[in-house]
Design an enzyme around this catalytic site. Structure first.
Site, PDB file in Angstrom:
ATOM      1  CG  HIS A  10     -11.115  -6.237   7.175  1.00  0.00           C
ATOM      2  ND1 HIS A  10      -9.805  -6.588   7.728  1.00  0.00           N
ATOM      3  CD2 HIS A  10     -10.862  -6.322   5.872  1.00  0.00           C
ATOM      4  CE1 HIS A  10      -9.198  -7.157   6.785  1.00  0.00           C
ATOM      5  NE2 HIS A  10      -9.467  -6.793   5.753  1.00  0.00           N
ATOM      6  CD  GLU A  28      -1.899  -2.337   1.442  1.00  0.00           C
ATOM      7  OE1 GLU A  28      -0.659  -2.499   1.714  1.00  0.00           O
ATOM      8  OE2 GLU A  28      -2.688  -3.348   1.056  1.00  0.00           O
TER       9      GLU A  28
END
Lengths: 85, 381, 331, 353
Positions: free
Chosen positions: C134, C65
């Site tokens: 999440h 990322e």
């Protein structure tokens, strides 16, 4: 202060307390409260005003000495001369 | 002569302690030479010189701690110095501006109202103290203020400051009263000797401005009597509604004709001095016709006092929706019999006009008795 | 608007149309992200685009990322128009250095010399039992950072039209998209002539109370407003949309009208967007308030897995209705 | 490079990588007089500029952090010889040398460090953030390894647009321990982008010696692990650095693939101004100072009678004047009005609707 000057101030004071009266037309011996239709409340306001303008404390027992314009002016003159300036 | 200063090696370095001079006066130095060892919070740091010349004078002794920028040594260079003394950054921004005159404006927090309510109240000139809040925890909301504003508008309509319309308003209220309220009347003569004597003494202790008038004794006596006879304090609105607060409407006659009846709130809980202050506040404004609508609409009973050199007694007309009116005539000297002896006393005549739908004569009579009793014990008022 | 002018569409399809259109319009545009190509996008948003545009323009990237977000910034500096997809907002934390220290600062640090026209899309939101790692609502985190433009696509319309607007910006834009809404089918206005990414929008006008929200809160607030309407309460729903630079004026305008504000969002209440809006209301339209500003935010707990606990930790339509009723019940 | 070490590297190589990824640069002994003078001038200029910066720092004209490049000049000057105006350059917070070697004017750099409006970033960046878009100089980046992914992206953009330029990214040995380095190397290799990664290995990540940072201290091996052509050179020898950089750039152009150049060097000065250097011995510094790249080149040029002492004196004098002019420019600079504070947060073209 001359009597005339005192009278002038007194008339102004009355006008302030009772705006719709004509204190300048008072004769020297007229009963002020009666002629001007001043009630006890307005009378007290006037005594307070005397204190503020001339530095004169008027005890309740002296109320009789200030019933007419002539007496009132005399009373003020007397009281004023007695006070240290 | 060039100044060799305690260097600034970081914004967090404020001072340094000279631990060792590596040169002495007379030594030649050149740019980049380490000439001193300085101790900082990070440890010993070699200090270099950025100029060329001969050490003239060492101004700081070893182990001396000095602030950043302090001249530590003088270095002579034959020619003109390159190391001109530079002012420290930041100084220029600190130069003294004149201190601004500033006064905080901190208004006391008096009422619990929403910001919007406060704003509208200010715009519409509504006194929030007189508005009842219906919001969370009694907070005054926009709606509350708007209601009050609407009421005020109505009041203003029926009370334009013209004498004539006051005359008309009094006429309307009194006609309604006479039409709708079945009045009954009671009267009671009251010996005022003790009360007036107490007042003379009390006034001797007060300055001219604090002097009390006999009327405050009357008001307080009525207010206290009402705590004992609550049936007369309230409204007739499809039946009697008692009011907890004793708000005394005090009739003030206007020189130009007509009366105004501003309320003295919670008169039973006020001291005589506070009542006098209230009168001093209300009467001139009433005469100038500058009363607030709330002051005119909240009284729960009315007192009318004729004052000196006037009629002996007054039979009042009840101000609807109230259920009672207490009247006082002039104080006049009268013969007075007491315990078989005759004397001359200052006497006042108290009257009660009451709504027969709400009470009967017995109740009214009790009120007058209480008033009398209180005026006989002025020190308790 | 005429009903003929609306289009029935899923949120997913709206997102996809936006990406597809951007790729067609400008050859400098390319999409990069984890599993955007061969997999078809973790949420099938980019499904089929690889076949249509090829691997140069639909770039699968490794799980890096920080690396690929930085590369997106670099590609933007180098003249391209990258759309970087971070699979979920949860992984954006790994790219925080690039977003905060580079994307947001380069223009300023360079004294105005360098623009970073990168668009970062992030799927986000809660409500699918994905537990603590999440289910993040990081909008407040990014909205805190000057230099970023932060958009929240709380409606189908914004899912469809924010991206093309974002691609016109010279500055880095982050778009929050909401996973829970992907399958939702809605009528979307066809006319986009007045579309912008500068202003918040009043999604439903009302006069009694302002419900100010964004993202996943928008449809919940609209549902709540519909329920309140049956009780005689006309709630106004403001969708903030642009979380930085925040369009406060629309919120103020609404408060001037209703004098009451309830702020709703899924992010934890402490230091969230609502806290900012609330403070701005105090600073600017305090004297319009007839009630204290109130907030409904996420309960301050790492998101639990169990469904009933997850539901309880987020403001729901019923919570909004109840809170509004409580605020308006005093008389 | 020992044979054992090579074997070890090959064991780690990806099977797809066919060529040997550890490259050797052949030494070249001839030097052109004008070019030699150029190199010497550039290195001396960087050094003198930084000495002056240190002086101005101790006098509080310059604030924030000031990281000096003194001792490492050969790397920036050597690598820069291989680059052309269209190439992109990214650097670290120890970047005065790169900025000067790239051709950014000394006065605007000094003014930037003073925080003046005439600085290359209008006083918004300072010593650690020098930018010049016109010179394609992209910082001045103060998060260790934070600019590496950007460099990959810039190279990717060149590739996508079929541009012929390359991107050159400078970083230190400290950056090699960062995840961003490894992600960037992987992406660069995976995408085959024209990127020259230059590691200035000065043996210390701030105060932590390389032996405490890296399990494998031959940093070039890490490039090989990603299938990237890698070489380590003597970073104290500007000629060797230049030759290596030229070869690296050529390989990037011919293969279209990234290259990893490790320059082993040493910083003579402390990490930043406020540093007592508790982590290394003075004797170690003294040893390295014997390898001073400026002294070494000067000696070589004198030995080969390509320059005279007078030439060096003249250079020194010119540089002194140039550096003093930079200071004068910075001193005379003005502060940006505070009203401008919020500029450059968003582009001026973004106006509220």
């Amino acid at each position: 202060m001359t009597d005339e000057e005192i009278k002038h101030v007194v008339v102004e004071l009355f006008k302030k307390i009772a705006p719709d009266t004509e204190p300048e037309k008072l004769a020297p011996d007229d009963d002020i409260r009666h002629t001007l239709e001043i009630d006890s409340f307005d009378a007290l306001q006037f005594v307070v005003a005397l204190d503020e303008h001339f530095g004169i404390e008027t005890p309740e027992e002296d109320y009789g000495k200030i019933a007419t314009m002539k007496n009132l002016i005399y009373y003020i003159q007397q009281k004023k001369t007695r006070l240290p300036t | 002569m060039i100044e060799f200063n305690m260097p600034s090696l970081g914004a967090d370095m404020e001072a340094g302690t000279l631990r060792e001079w590596l040169v002495k006066p007379g030594d030649k130095v050149k740019r980049g030479d380490i000439i001193a060892i300085v101790e900082t919070q990070k440890g010993l740091i070699d200090i270099e010189v950025f100029d060329e010349g001969v050490v003239n004078q060492l101004l700081i002794r070893e182990d001396e701690k000095v602030p950043v920028g302090t001249v530590m040594a003088l270095i002579a260079n034959g020619e003109k110095g390159t190391g001109k003394t530079l002012q420290r950054l930041g100084k220029e921004t600190e130069t003294g501006k004149p201190v601004e005159e500033w006064q905080p404006v901190i208004a006391p927090h008096l009422v619990k109202a929403s910001p919007l309510a406060k704003r509208i109240a200010a715009e519409k000139n509504i006194d929030l103290q007189t508005v009842k809040g219906t919001g969370e925890g009694g907070a005054i909301t926009k709606e509350d203020v708007e209601k009050a504003a609407a009421q005020k508008a109505v009041m203003n309509e029926i009370k334009p400051p013209a004498t004539e319309s006051i005359r008309m308003a009094v006429a309307a209220a009194m006609s309604k009263s006479n039409r709708e309220i079945p009045h009954y009347y009671l009267q009671q003569k009251i010996d005022m000797r003790k009360a007036l004597a107490w007042l003379v003494e009390a006034n001797k202790l007060r300055g001219v401005k604090q002097r009390l008038l006999p009327v405050v004794l009357l008001i307080k006596a009525v207010a206290k009597a009402l705590t004992a006879v609550p049936e007369l304090n309230g409204y007739w609105e499809n039946g009697f509604r008692h009011k907890d607060e004793i708000n005394i409407g005090f009739a003030i006659s206007l020189r130009s004709g007509g009366v105004m009846i501003p309320a003295i709130h919670n008169a039973d809980k006020k001291t005589l001095d506070e009542l006098m202050t209230a009168l001093n506040y209300i009467i001139p404004r009433a005469r100038a016709m500058k009363l607030k609508s709330s002051e005119l609409s909240t009284s729960t009973i009315t007192i009318t006092s004729l004052g000196e050199a006037n009629a002996e007694l007054v039979y009042g007309v009840i101000y609807p929706p109230q259920v009672a009116l207490v009247g006082f005539g002039s104080i006049i000297e009268q013969p007075w019999a007491e315990q078989g002896m005759l004397d001359v006393r200052p006497v006042i005549t108290a009257t009660l006009a009451a709504d027969h739908r709400a009470t009967d004569g017995a109740t009214g009579s009790r009120l007058l008795m209480y008033i009398n009793n209180y005026l006989q014990k002025p020190e308790l008022l | 608007m005429n009903s003929n002018d609306t289009i029935l569409i899923t949120y997913r399809e709206a997102l996809k149309q936006a990406v597809r259109e951007a790729l067609h319009k400008d050859e400098k545009v390319f999409l990069m992200g984890e599993d955007v190509g061969r997999y078809g996008g973790a949420f099938a948003v980019s499904k089929g685009l690889l076949q249509e545009f090829g691997p140069e323009r639909i770039m699968d990237v490794p799980l890096s990322e920080n690396g690929f977000v930085g590369a997106g910034i670099g590609a933007a500096l180098g003249g391209m128009r990258p759309i970087v997809e971070i699979m979920t907002v949860n992984f954006s934390l790994l790219a925080m250095d690039q977003l905060v220290n580079n994307a947001a600062t380069l223009l300023h640090m360079s004294g105005g010399q360098l623009n970073v026209p990168v668009v970062i899309r992030m799927s986000c939101g809660t409500g699918r039992q994905l537990a603590a790692q999440h289910s993040h609502s990081w909008e407040p985190l990014f909205a805190h950072i000057p230099g970023l433009i932060v958009l929240s696509a709380g409606t189908h319309e914004d899912a469809r039209h924010m991206l093309p607007m974002a691609l016109q910006s010279a500055d880095p834009v982050i778009i929050f998209e909401y996973t829970a809404m992907l399958n939702m089918e809605k009528d979307m206005p066809g006319n986009t002539s007045d579309f912008n990414i500068n202003k918040a929008m009043v999604r439903k006008p009302g006069k009694d109370i302002s419900i100010i929200t964004y993202g996943a809160g928008v449809y919940k607030a609209l549902d709540a407003a519909a329920a309140l309407a049956t009780m005689g309460v006309e709630a106004e729903v403001v969708d903030l949309r642009i979380l930085r630079p925040l369009d406060k004026d629309t919120a103020f305008e609404s408060v001037r009208k209703t004098h009451r504000a309830l702020l709703v969002e899924e992010a934890w209440a402490t230091v969230n967007i609502s806290a900012e809006i609330s403070a701005c209301i105090m600073e600017n339209v305090f004297y319009e308030l007839d009630l204290p500003v109130q907030r409904l935010g996420g309960v301050e707990v790492p998101m639990p897995y169990a469904k009933h606990l997850e539901d309880a930790s987020l403001p729901q339509k019923e919570d909004i209705v109840e809170r509004v009723k409580k605020m308006l019940q005093h008389d | 490079m020992s044979l054992d070490c090579r074997k070890e590297i090959f064991q780690h190589l990806n099977n797809n990588v066919k060529m040997s990824n550890i490259i050797e640069i052949k030494p070249v002994h001839t030097i052109d007089q004008v070019h030699g003078m150029q190199l010497l001038y550039q290195m001396m200029r960087i050094r003198r500029f930084e000495e002056k910066s240190a002086e101005m720092y101790t006098k509080t004209r310059i604030r924030g952090f000031l990281h000096l490049y003194i001792g490492e000049e050969a790397v920036a000057v050597g690598v820069m010889q291989a680059l052309v105006a269209d190439d992109n350059i990214l650097s670290t917070y120890r970047e005065h040398g790169h900025a000067l070697a790239r051709g950014i004017d000394a006065p605007v750099i000094m003014a930037e460090m003073y925080g003046k409006m005439q600085g290359c970033c209008r006083g918004r960046g300072g010593s650690m953030h020098l930018f010049d878009a016109g010179k394609k100089f992209y910082g001045g980046n103060a998060i260790v390894a934070g600019h590496l992914p950007i460099a990959v992206g810039m190279a990717l953009a060149s590739k996508k647009q079929n541009k012929q330029n390359i991107t050159c990214c400078f970083f230190g040995d400290g950056a090699v321990a960062e995840g961003a380095f490894h992600e960037s190397m992987n992406l660069a290799a995976l995408w085959s982008v024209p990127l020259l990664m230059v590691c200035e290995n000065n043996l210390y990540a701030m105060g932590t010696a390389i032996r405490y940072s890296h399990a494998v201290q031959e940093l070039e091996k890490k490039g090989a692990a990603y299938g990237i052509g890698s070489v380590a050179v003597n970073g104290m020898d500007v000629l060797e650095v230049e030759r290596a950089a030229r070869e690296a750039v050529e390989r990037i152009h011919t293969t279209g693939r990234p290259f990893f150049l490790v320059c082993n060097t040493y910083r003579f000065r402390a990490h930043s101004m406020f540093d007592a250097e508790l982590y290394r011995d003075k004797s170690e510094v003294e040893e390295w100072k014997k390898k001073d790249p400026i002294q070494a080149l000067q000696k070589q040029l004198l030995n080969e009678q390509l320059v005279t002492d007078e030439d060096v004196q003249r250079l020194s004098h010119e540089i002194e004047q140039e550096v003093q002019a930079a200071v004068d420019f910075a001193e005379a600079g003005t502060w940006e009005p505070v009203e401008e504070l919020s500029r450059f947060v968003y582009s001026d073209q973004r106006k509220p609707a």
